[in-house]
Design a protein around this motif. Sequence first.
Motif, PDB file in Angstrom:
ATOM      1  N   UNK A 111      44.539  43.817  47.419  1.00  0.00           N
ATOM      2  CA  UNK A 111      45.240  42.874  48.293  1.00  0.00           C
ATOM      3  C   UNK A 111      46.226  42.015  47.512  1.00  0.00           C
ATOM      4  N   UNK A 112      46.497  42.408  46.241  1.00  0.00           N
ATOM      5  CA  UNK A 112      47.424  41.679  45.367  1.00  0.00           C
ATOM      6  C   UNK A 112      46.993  40.236  45.135  1.00  0.00           C
ATOM      7  N   UNK A 113      45.696  39.998  45.083  1.00  0.00           N
ATOM      8  CA  UNK A 113      45.156  38.680  44.813  1.00  0.00           C
ATOM      9  C   UNK A 113      44.258  38.727  43.583  1.00  0.00           C
ATOM     10  N   UNK A 114      44.212  37.623  42.888  1.00  0.00           N
ATOM     11  CA  UNK A 114      43.316  37.482  41.747  1.00  0.00           C
ATOM     12  C   UNK A 114      42.804  36.052  41.733  1.00  0.00           C
ATOM     13  N   UNK A 115      41.788  35.806  40.921  1.00  0.00           N
ATOM     14  CA  UNK A 115      41.222  34.462  40.833  1.00  0.00           C
ATOM     15  C   UNK A 115      40.968  34.085  39.391  1.00  0.00           C
ATOM     16  N   UNK A 116      40.457  32.877  39.214  1.00  0.00           N
ATOM     17  CA  UNK A 116      40.088  32.384  37.892  1.00  0.00           C
ATOM     18  C   UNK A 116      38.592  32.126  37.923  1.00  0.00           C
ATOM     19  N   UNK A 117      37.871  32.768  37.031  1.00  0.00           N
ATOM     20  CA  UNK A 117      36.406  32.732  37.068  1.00  0.00           C
ATOM     21  C   UNK A 117      35.871  31.308  37.074  1.00  0.00           C
ATOM     22  N   UNK A 118      34.901  31.079  37.957  1.00  0.00           N
ATOM     23  CA  UNK A 118      34.256  29.784  38.046  1.00  0.00           C
ATOM     24  C   UNK A 118      35.007  28.757  38.859  1.00  0.00           C
ATOM     25  N   UNK A 119      36.134  29.152  39.462  1.00  0.00           N
ATOM     26  CA  UNK A 119      36.929  28.219  40.262  1.00  0.00           C
ATOM     27  C   UNK A 119      37.197  28.824  41.632  1.00  0.00           C
ATOM     28  N   UNK A 120      37.820  28.014  42.496  1.00  0.00           N
ATOM     29  CA  UNK A 120      38.189  28.465  43.836  1.00  0.00           C
ATOM     30  C   UNK A 120      39.677  28.783  43.940  1.00  0.00           C
ATOM     31  N   UNK A 121      40.386  28.785  42.827  1.00  0.00           N
ATOM     32  CA  UNK A 121      41.826  29.018  42.847  1.00  0.00           C
ATOM     33  C   UNK A 121      42.150  30.470  43.207  1.00  0.00           C
ATOM     34  N   UNK A 122      43.328  30.662  43.799  1.00  0.00           N
ATOM     35  CA  UNK A 122      43.768  32.004  44.175  1.00  0.00           C
ATOM     36  C   UNK A 122      45.189  32.220  43.689  1.00  0.00           C
ATOM     37  N   UNK A 123      45.417  33.339  43.037  1.00  0.00           N
ATOM     38  CA  UNK A 123      46.757  33.712  42.589  1.00  0.00           C
ATOM     39  C   UNK A 123      47.153  34.988  43.321  1.00  0.00           C
ATOM     40  N   UNK A 124      48.248  34.932  44.050  1.00  0.00           N
ATOM     41  CA  UNK A 124      48.724  36.080  44.825  1.00  0.00           C
ATOM     42  C   UNK A 124      50.048  36.557  44.254  1.00  0.00           C
ATOM     43  N   UNK A 125      50.189  37.869  44.146  1.00  0.00           N
ATOM     44  CA  UNK A 125      51.367  38.452  43.501  1.00  0.00           C
ATOM     45  C   UNK A 125      52.332  39.047  44.519  1.00  0.00           C
ATOM     46  N   UNK A 126      53.619  38.945  44.197  1.00  0.00           N
ATOM     47  CA  UNK A 126      54.674  39.669  44.908  1.00  0.00           C
ATOM     48  C   UNK A 126      55.207  40.712  43.935  1.00  0.00           C
ATOM     49  N   UNK A 127      55.221  41.962  44.356  1.00  0.00           N
ATOM     50  CA  UNK A 127      55.620  43.043  43.457  1.00  0.00           C
ATOM     51  C   UNK A 127      56.912  43.702  43.929  1.00  0.00           C
ATOM     52  N   UNK A 128      57.649  44.255  42.958  1.00  0.00           N
ATOM     53  CA  UNK A 128      58.843  45.029  43.274  1.00  0.00           C
ATOM     54  C   UNK A 128      58.446  46.419  43.748  1.00  0.00           C
ATOM     55  N   UNK A 129      59.401  47.196  44.169  1.00  0.00           N
ATOM     56  CA  UNK A 129      59.110  48.562  44.621  1.00  0.00           C
ATOM     57  C   UNK A 129      58.511  49.413  43.506  1.00  0.00           C
ATOM     58  N   UNK A 130      58.772  49.033  42.258  1.00  0.00           N
ATOM     59  CA  UNK A 130      58.237  49.786  41.121  1.00  0.00           C
ATOM     60  C   UNK A 130      56.904  49.231  40.635  1.00  0.00           C
ATOM     61  N   UNK A 131      56.367  48.240  41.352  1.00  0.00           N
ATOM     62  CA  UNK A 131      55.061  47.691  40.987  1.00  0.00           C
ATOM     63  C   UNK A 131      55.108  46.554  39.995  1.00  0.00           C
ATOM     64  N   UNK A 132      56.317  46.076  39.646  1.00  0.00           N
ATOM     65  CA  UNK A 132      56.455  44.971  38.707  1.00  0.00           C
ATOM     66  C   UNK A 132      56.241  43.644  39.437  1.00  0.00           C
ATOM     67  N   UNK A 133      55.446  42.746  38.856  1.00  0.00           N
ATOM     68  CA  UNK A 133      55.225  41.440  39.467  1.00  0.00           C
ATOM     69  C   UNK A 133      56.467  40.577  39.290  1.00  0.00           C
TER      70      UNK A 133
END
Length: 364
Positions: A102-124
Amino acid sequence: MGFGYSSSCLDDQHQQQQQHDVVFQDDENDLRSLLQILPHDLHENLLNEPKRARLLEVILDLGRMPEARYHGELGGQYLRRTVVSLKELEHAQNAVGDFGGDNRAGIEGTLHRISAIKSRKGLIVGLTCRVGRAVSGQIDMLYDMLQYEKSILFVGRPGVGKTTVLREIARVLSDEFHKRVVIIDTSNEIGGDGNIPHAAIGGARRMQVTEPSMQHKVMIEAVENHMPEAIIVDEIGTAAEALACRSIAQRGVMLIATAHGQQLENILKNPTLSDLVGGVETVTLGDGEAQARRSQKTILERQAPPTFEFLIEMRQRHYWVTHQTEKSVDILLRGKSPQVEVRRRDKKFKVVIERSKSYDECEP
């Protein structure tokens, strides 16, 4: 409408114990863990920002100036005059680790969320770094409803606080109501990233989901394997998930969930999710019955009992419109305005319930 409450204000023992305002807890360690993935100059600027307790998210888009957004403010605030570089995005990505399907990641032990937007070639090429906080006090808005042990569906725009409410409900149901609670945590937003869930969910258990498309299967697995009395799940959005919700409800398990949509009408008109509120079917009436009802011969009716007995529209963080789902759906399908309860906070942050308010008179 009246749900059987004895007062227009919540004056029970729980509220007496929770007289403090709803606040965003400025957990310095949690915030530092998010800021550390940002470019160093942004890290220092935000850590010294007086408004940091209201920081909502940081936007990093390739070739654009970095931006901070705050609760209660329209628009954003640029953090510097120079644009975000590819090297800075790569640094943030390496600090976070792998992104899920789902193009989401987190930081262990926290409630933060990092969401990525990628190019057509998969580059963030862009990151949305969302601050996750355990917000105290929100449970007062519906503490009395939880005692009925009925399923509740929350709808509302992104950012209005649906996931925050789910987190606090999980804690209260497990720690105060002593129920067996299982959270289906597809993106680790409710219980935080890592194998050990965040303390904000109390004694609730958490099942992680490897791929978003597997959420409905994990929901059924939770019921079959772990004997929960309550299941909590965020972002119901597919037909398979809606079907899993109905299966869970039919087994007598209390279900607390959120769904994509802002109001009850959005769910009714969504063919994928309408089953959550009973579904809609077209019925042709006989001449006599149509005349008795003073309606057209072809009408819309609710197809089945709703999966969720209550539906709450979170119009704003402190302004909720509460439906008894079955009654509201039937009346809306007749083209009329149902009676609802409005749950809001006054200027002193005390919870006030307005009973039997016409739905079309509620604030937008």
